[in-house]
Structures are given as structure tokens and as C-alpha cells.
Design a protein around this motif. Structure first.
Motif, PDB file in Angstrom:
ATOM      1  N   ASP A 156      35.571  60.937  73.572  1.00  0.00           N
ATOM      2  CA  ASP A 156      34.577  60.452  74.535  1.00  0.00           C
ATOM      3  C   ASP A 156      33.190  60.377  73.901  1.00  0.00           C
ATOM      4  O   ASP A 156      32.436  59.420  74.151  1.00  0.00           O
ATOM      5  CB  ASP A 156      34.545  61.361  75.760  1.00  0.00           C
ATOM      6  CG  ASP A 156      35.812  61.256  76.591  1.00  0.00           C
ATOM      7  OD1 ASP A 156      36.551  60.276  76.411  1.00  0.00           O
ATOM      8  OD2 ASP A 156      36.065  62.164  77.407  1.00  0.00           O
ATOM      9  N   ASP A 157      32.827  61.372  73.095  1.00  0.00           N
ATOM     10  CA  ASP A 157      31.529  61.344  72.424  1.00  0.00           C
ATOM     11  C   ASP A 157      31.432  60.169  71.452  1.00  0.00           C
ATOM     12  O   ASP A 157      30.404  59.484  71.389  1.00  0.00           O
ATOM     13  CB  ASP A 157      31.297  62.656  71.673  1.00  0.00           C
ATOM     14  CG  ASP A 157      31.013  63.819  72.609  1.00  0.00           C
ATOM     15  OD1 ASP A 157      30.648  63.566  73.768  1.00  0.00           O
ATOM     16  OD2 ASP A 157      31.157  64.979  72.177  1.00  0.00           O
ATOM     17  N   ARG A 186      39.970  65.125  73.500  1.00  0.00           N
ATOM     18  CA  ARG A 186      39.373  64.212  74.486  1.00  0.00           C
ATOM     19  C   ARG A 186      37.849  64.192  74.397  1.00  0.00           C
ATOM     20  O   ARG A 186      37.223  63.123  74.465  1.00  0.00           O
ATOM     21  CB  ARG A 186      39.808  64.620  75.893  1.00  0.00           C
ATOM     22  CG  ARG A 186      39.262  63.713  76.995  1.00  0.00           C
ATOM     23  CD  ARG A 186      39.748  62.291  76.830  1.00  0.00           C
ATOM     24  NE  ARG A 186      39.220  61.417  77.840  1.00  0.00           N
ATOM     25  CZ  ARG A 186      39.794  61.208  79.025  1.00  0.00           C
ATOM     26  NH1 ARG A 186      40.916  61.836  79.322  1.00  0.00           N
ATOM     27  NH2 ARG A 186      39.263  60.386  79.887  1.00  0.00           N
ATOM     28  N   ARG A 187      37.234  65.359  74.243  1.00  0.00           N
ATOM     29  CA  ARG A 187      35.773  65.401  74.229  1.00  0.00           C
ATOM     30  C   ARG A 187      35.222  64.680  72.996  1.00  0.00           C
ATOM     31  O   ARG A 187      34.238  63.946  73.099  1.00  0.00           O
ATOM     32  CB  ARG A 187      35.296  66.857  74.240  1.00  0.00           C
ATOM     33  CG  ARG A 187      33.782  66.986  74.239  1.00  0.00           C
ATOM     34  CD  ARG A 187      33.352  68.428  74.381  1.00  0.00           C
ATOM     35  NE  ARG A 187      31.908  68.550  74.383  1.00  0.00           N
ATOM     36  CZ  ARG A 187      31.262  69.699  74.503  1.00  0.00           C
ATOM     37  NH1 ARG A 187      31.947  70.822  74.641  1.00  0.00           N
ATOM     38  NH2 ARG A 187      29.944  69.733  74.491  1.00  0.00           N
ATOM     39  N   THR A 188      35.864  64.874  71.849  1.00  0.00           N
ATOM     40  CA  THR A 188      35.418  64.191  70.642  1.00  0.00           C
ATOM     41  C   THR A 188      35.577  62.689  70.777  1.00  0.00           C
ATOM     42  O   THR A 188      34.681  61.917  70.393  1.00  0.00           O
ATOM     43  CB  THR A 188      36.215  64.693  69.425  1.00  0.00           C
ATOM     44  OG1 THR A 188      35.997  66.090  69.266  1.00  0.00           O
ATOM     45  CG2 THR A 188      35.774  63.982  68.155  1.00  0.00           C
TER      46      THR A 188
END
Length: 227
Positions: free
Chosen positions: A93-94, A89-91
Motif C-alpha cells: 500500500d505504501d 500489505r502495508r508495504t
């Protein structure tokens, strides 16, 4: 003889008084910090620290040692290595945030989605000189053929207004959408019709050598030639 009853004074212990220390808004904000409540600074840095970080980043980009990381043939565009998969998820979103920031400047962007073609991973690994693929984090951005950084660097430069200076020399992007690929930068392989399998006579059925593992090739109308 009766003893005279005497009144004994019972000592009443005073209950401990609750003291309330008025905390400032800064202290309240630190309690809401995701790092467990023990940090002294909020999760988002102040404007002063963001500007200082951006200036330090600009000085590091001005270092001649950083100019060695370049992409030849990409001097007139932005090259973005990212992924459209939502596995991490973080990748994701980035990558989405950086794509939105860059697209707002209306400059040519060569978007290289690693989930569409695994060859981009090997390409990025070769450019950055990383021996292990696990160390490659996404996204990665190149402006004018020169390595700019990842999501954190792009955010800092954008917040400080310095990102615009790195994109000023680039030509304007084509406002239309490619009719051949619909903006996906990939089309089905004409040799195998997207199956990634070809009949090779006596050798039988083998893998198509004209496309990637997904049976796709880069759109000849809007995508630049491979490195």
C-alpha cells in the motif's frame, strides 16, 4: 393483652442515579482510535502537526550531512525503489501510494521494482549503507539524485505542498508508453529467451550471465544504464 401493631417505615434506599457526562467529539473520536482507546489524539494528525512535521523534515533535508546520500547520473529524474508484490500489505500500500503521488507530477520516474530484479536490493543497500537487508523498508525515493525518504516523508511533503518544489527542476516525462517493454522497464533476455539457462559446451547447461534470476534485462529503450 394484644400488642398494638405499629406501622414501621421501611427505609427505601434511593437507587443510584446514572450520571451522563456529555463527551465532546474529540473524546468520541479518541475511543475509535486504533491504539486501544487509551490515546488522547486521533490516528491522523492535525493540519498543524502535519505542517510542523513537514517543516522539520525540510530542515533535516537541508542538513549538509544528508547530502552524502546521492545517486550519480540521476540528477534529472526521480528514482523509486519499490515492490509490486502483495506479500506484506502495508508495504504494498505504501509503494502504491507513493507511485501515485509521484506520477501525478508528470516527471521522469525510474521505477526499480525489487520483485523484478533482486539486484536492486543490493544496489539500494549499497547506496544507503545498510549492512542488513532486513532494515531496508520500502519504498525509497530519490529526487534529482538526492535521497528524499520513504512513504512517510513523501506524504508529509506532499500534504504541505513542499514536494512540488523538489520536483520543479526536473524535465517533463514522456507521455507515451514504451513500445519495447509496455511500460514494465524489463524485456526478455535475448541470450536465453527468458529461461536464465544457457548451454556452455562441455560445461553443460549453466545460468545465463546476461540477465537476472527471472530471465529479464532492463529495457534498453526506456531504462537508464545501471549504476
Amino acid at each position: 393483652m394484644w400488642l398494638r401493631r405499629t406501622k414501621t417505615r421501611s427505609r427505601v434506599h434511593n437507587a443510584p442515579t446514572l450520571k451522563f457526562a456529555c463527551s465532546s467529539f474529540k473524546d468520541v473520536h479518541s475511543l475509535l482510535y486504533d491504539g486501544g482507546g487509551g490515546g488522547d489524539s486521533p490516528s491522523s494528525p492535525s493540519i498543524y502537526h502535519r505542517n510542523r512535521s513537514a517543516k522539520e523534515l525540510i530542515r533535516s533535508l537541508s542538513n549538509p550531512a544528508d547530502r552524502e546520500i546521492r545517486i550519480r547520473g540521476a540528477e534529472k529524474s526521480v528514482v523509486l525503489y519499490f515492490t509490486s508484490l502483495r506479500v506484506i500489505r502495508r508495504t504494498f500500500d505504501d509503494c502504491s501510494a507513493v507511485r501515485s503521488i509521484l506520477r501525478a507530477f508528470r516527471v521522469p520516474i525510474d521505477e526499480r521494482d525489487l520483485s523484478m530484479d533482486s539486484g536492486f536490493m543490493d544496489e539500494l543497500q549499497r547506496i544507503l549503507g545498510e549492512s542488513e537487508k532486513s532494515k531496508l523498508t520500502l519504498p525509497r525515493v530519490f529526487t534529482g539524485g538526492r535521497y528524499l525518504g520513504g512513504a512517510e516523508e513523501v506524504r508529509r511533503l506532499h500534504e504541505s505542498g513542499e514536494l512540488k518544489k523538489y520536483l520543479e527542476g526536473l524535465p517533463p516525462a514522456d507521455p507515451g508508453t514504451c513500445e519495447a517493454c509496455g511500460g514494465y522497464s524489463f524485456v526478455l533476455c535475448q541470450e536465453c529467451n527468458g529461461s536464465h539457462k544457457c548451454y556452455r559446451g562441455k560445461a553443460g547447461i549453466g545460468s545465463c550471465t546476461s540477465c537476472n534470476e527471472n530471465g529479464l534485462v532492463r529495457c534498453p529503450s526506456c531504462s537508464p544504464a545501471p549504476l
